[in-house]
Design a protein around this motif. Structure first.
Motif, short mmCIF file in Angstrom:
data_model
loop_
_atom_site.label_atom_id
_atom_site.label_comp_id
_atom_site.label_asym_id
_atom_site.label_seq_id
_atom_site.Cartn_x
_atom_site.Cartn_y
_atom_site.Cartn_z
N ALA A 48 10.74 0.99 -7.41
CA ALA A 48 10.08 1.72 -8.49
C ALA A 48 9.15 2.79 -7.94
CB ALA A 48 9.31 0.75 -9.38
N VAL A 49 8.39 2.46 -6.90
CA VAL A 49 7.47 3.44 -6.31
C VAL A 49 8.25 4.59 -5.68
CG1 VAL A 49 5.74 3.82 -4.50
CG2 VAL A 49 5.61 1.77 -5.94
N VAL A 50 9.30 4.27 -4.94
CA VAL A 50 10.11 5.31 -4.29
C VAL A 50 10.75 6.22 -5.33
CG1 VAL A 50 12.18 5.73 -2.92
CG2 VAL A 50 10.52 4.02 -2.17
N GLU A 51 11.40 5.65 -6.34
CA GLU A 51 12.09 6.44 -7.35
C GLU A 51 11.14 7.33 -8.16
OE1 GLU A 51 14.36 3.74 -9.73
OE2 GLU A 51 15.89 3.47 -8.18
N SER A 52 9.94 6.83 -8.44
CA SER A 52 9.03 7.60 -9.29
C SER A 52 8.12 8.55 -8.51
CB SER A 52 8.19 6.66 -10.16
OG SER A 52 7.49 5.74 -9.36
N SER A 53 8.11 8.49 -7.18
CA SER A 53 7.24 9.38 -6.42
C SER A 53 7.99 10.33 -5.50
CB SER A 53 6.24 8.57 -5.58
OG SER A 53 6.91 7.81 -4.60
N ARG A 54 9.28 10.14 -5.31
CA ARG A 54 10.04 10.91 -4.33
C ARG A 54 10.44 12.28 -4.89
NH1 ARG A 54 15.35 11.48 -2.10
NH2 ARG A 54 15.19 11.60 0.17
N THR A 55 10.17 13.32 -4.10
CA THR A 55 10.63 14.67 -4.43
C THR A 55 11.68 15.14 -3.42
OG1 THR A 55 8.99 15.83 -3.08
CG2 THR A 55 8.36 15.27 -5.34
N GLY A 56 11.79 14.46 -2.29
CA GLY A 56 12.71 14.87 -1.24
C GLY A 56 12.12 15.87 -0.27
N GLU A 57 10.83 16.17 -0.40
CA GLU A 57 10.15 17.13 0.45
C GLU A 57 9.20 16.40 1.39
OE1 GLU A 57 9.54 20.81 -0.66
OE2 GLU A 57 11.27 20.71 -2.00
N HIS A 58 8.78 17.10 2.46
CA HIS A 58 7.77 16.53 3.35
C HIS A 58 6.50 16.26 2.55
CE1 HIS A 58 9.79 16.94 7.15
NE2 HIS A 58 10.18 18.16 6.81
N GLU A 81 0.86 -1.17 0.00
CA GLU A 81 0.00 0.00 0.00
C GLU A 81 0.91 1.22 0.00
OE1 GLU A 81 -3.58 -0.39 2.73
OE2 GLU A 81 -2.25 -1.98 3.48
N ALA A 82 0.74 2.07 -0.99
CA ALA A 82 1.57 3.27 -1.11
C ALA A 82 0.66 4.49 -1.15
CB ALA A 82 2.42 3.21 -2.36
N ILE A 83 0.92 5.44 -0.27
CA ILE A 83 0.19 6.70 -0.26
C ILE A 83 1.16 7.76 -0.75
CG2 ILE A 83 -1.05 8.39 1.14
CD1 ILE A 83 -1.76 6.02 3.02
N ILE A 84 0.83 8.40 -1.86
CA ILE A 84 1.77 9.31 -2.53
C ILE A 84 1.06 10.62 -2.90
CG2 ILE A 84 3.11 7.39 -3.46
CD1 ILE A 84 1.79 8.08 -6.21
N ARG A 85 1.86 11.58 -3.35
CA ARG A 85 1.32 12.85 -3.85
C ARG A 85 0.46 12.59 -5.09
NH1 ARG A 85 4.33 17.56 -2.39
NH2 ARG A 85 6.06 17.02 -1.01
N SER A 86 -0.64 13.31 -5.20
CA SER A 86 -1.58 13.12 -6.31
C SER A 86 -0.92 13.32 -7.67
CB SER A 86 -2.76 14.08 -6.17
OG SER A 86 -3.44 13.87 -4.97
N GLU A 87 -0.05 14.32 -7.77
CA GLU A 87 0.54 14.63 -9.08
C GLU A 87 1.53 13.56 -9.55
OE1 GLU A 87 3.00 17.00 -6.02
OE2 GLU A 87 0.88 16.52 -6.32
N LYS A 88 1.94 12.66 -8.66
CA LYS A 88 2.89 11.61 -9.02
C LYS A 88 2.20 10.33 -9.49
CE LYS A 88 6.84 13.58 -8.22
NZ LYS A 88 7.91 13.58 -9.20
N ASP A 131 -6.14 20.99 6.63
CA ASP A 131 -5.52 20.01 7.51
C ASP A 131 -5.60 18.60 6.95
OD1 ASP A 131 -8.24 19.68 7.89
OD2 ASP A 131 -8.12 19.49 10.06
N LEU A 132 -6.45 18.34 5.99
CA LEU A 132 -6.50 17.04 5.32
C LEU A 132 -6.03 17.26 3.89
CD1 LEU A 132 -9.87 15.57 6.61
CD2 LEU A 132 -7.55 14.96 7.31
N LEU A 133 -4.87 16.70 3.58
CA LEU A 133 -4.27 16.90 2.27
C LEU A 133 -4.65 15.77 1.32
CD1 LEU A 133 -0.75 18.02 3.47
CD2 LEU A 133 -2.71 19.43 2.90
N PRO A 134 -4.97 16.08 0.06
CA PRO A 134 -5.33 15.05 -0.91
C PRO A 134 -4.10 14.22 -1.30
CG PRO A 134 -5.24 17.17 -1.99
CD PRO A 134 -5.02 17.42 -0.52
N LYS A 135 -4.29 12.91 -1.34
CA LYS A 135 -3.23 11.97 -1.73
C LYS A 135 -3.85 10.88 -2.59
CE LYS A 135 0.00 13.74 0.97
NZ LYS A 135 1.28 14.22 0.55
N ILE A 136 -3.01 10.05 -3.14
CA ILE A 136 -3.42 8.87 -3.91
C ILE A 136 -2.91 7.64 -3.17
CG2 ILE A 136 -3.12 7.58 -6.08
CD1 ILE A 136 -4.85 10.04 -6.43
#
Length: 113
Positions: free
Chosen positions: A76-86, A5-12, A54-59
């Motif tokens: 693959a998930v880490v490399e394609s979704s990581r920006t290095g930011e909180h 289960e991966a919760i990531i930024r919507s734009e990724k 206070d509730l941020l949208p994610k995928i």
């Protein structure tokens, strides 16, 4: 077999989805979710007024992965979704005891390929 289960930024989402498709992942379930973590709030301005969300949208991705492919999928998930930011997201891995394909009655790894 593992459930990732991966919760990531919507734009990724499109980038992660394509990377998983290239790895030959047989299927996945994708949800629109909201939540908070260490970040707690996002402060923006709307019509010149400060607004705090206070509730941020994610995928959220749910993927069943054969044990032998788990490390490759996590990378693959880490490399394609990581920006290095909180707020980049989090990955959870759990063991799946049994999976059965309803149409074919295949069990185990065969049910997800």
């Amino acid at each position: 077999m593992k459930k990732l289960e991966a919760i990531i930024r919507s734009e990724k989402m499109p980038v992660v989805k394509e990377k998983l498709r290239q790895l030959g992942i047989g299927g996945m379930t994708i949800y629109n979710v909201s939540g908070w973590s260490k970040q707690r709030e996002l402060h923006l301005q709307w019509r010149g007024q400060p607004v705090a969300y206070d509730l941020l949208p994610k995928i959220k991705f749910e993927i069943l992965v054969p044990d032998a492919q788990l490390d490759q999928v996590i990378q693959a998930v880490v490399e394609s979704s990581r920006t290095g930011e909180h707020g980049d997201g989090v990955i959870f891995v759990s063991t799946v005891e049994q999976a059965i394909n309803i149409a074919t009655l295949d069990k185990g790894d065969k049910s997800i390929s």
